[in-house]
Design a protein around this motif. Structure first.
Motif: not given
Length: 163
Positions: A7-8, A13-20, A125-128
């Motif tokens: 979570i960024d 806004r709130i950015g979300l990224a997920i792992s494999d 940014a969440a991915v980073v």
């Protein structure tokens, strides 16, 4: 298989990224509006995506000190923990310059439209944040680097001279 959610957190806004599932790579997931009860929506996403751990970027000042933003993120994490009924571990990671890196990535990709950039900058940014976390969990030997034995197109490009 469980995954990690990053979570960024921003005021707008709130950015979300997920792992494999193997916890090797991070991918953008979604951008949410930073509004009341957003924690419940993130908790729903965490359950739906079988998340095992949440990583939240901590916005330290460039000096490394804490500021108002770090307090805001800690309060958000408390509310998120309650929405998750404290079922998932939540970790904080240093996110300094993650948005700068996301902006640079968009520039390299040729994304110049301001509206389009605003839609994805928080996800990137969440991915980073998540990719840095995943890399740190594997240690120096676990970083993904190209193997010299592979014949990849991009490695055979002729070197360009400056004029």
């Amino acid at each position: 298989m469980p995954r990690i959610l990053a979570i960024d957190h921003g005021t707008v806004r709130i950015g979300l990224a997920i792992s494999d599932e193997m916890e090797l790579t991070a991918s953008p997931l979604k951008t949410l509006e930073s509004k009341a009860d957003v924690e419940r929506e993130i908790a729903r996403i965490a359950r739906e995506k079988h998340i095992a751990r949440i990583v939240i970027g901590m916005p330290f000042l460039m000096s490394g000190n804490r500021g108002e933003a770090t307090e805001r993120v800690e309060k958000f994490a408390d509310r998120l923990g309650k929405a998750l009924q404290h079922e998932l571990p939540i970790e904080f990671v240093d996110e300094r310059l993650s948005s700068v890196e996301a902006e640079a990535s968009m520039s390299r990709a040729g994304i110049t439209d301001k509206r389009q950039r605003n839609e994805i900058v928080d996800q990137l940014a969440a991915v980073v944040i998540l990719q840095d976390y995943l890399n740190s969990q594997r240690g120096p030997a676990g970083f993904l680097l190209p193997d010299e034995t592979y014949d990849l197109e991009w490695t055979n490009e002729p070197k360009r001279r400056r004029k």
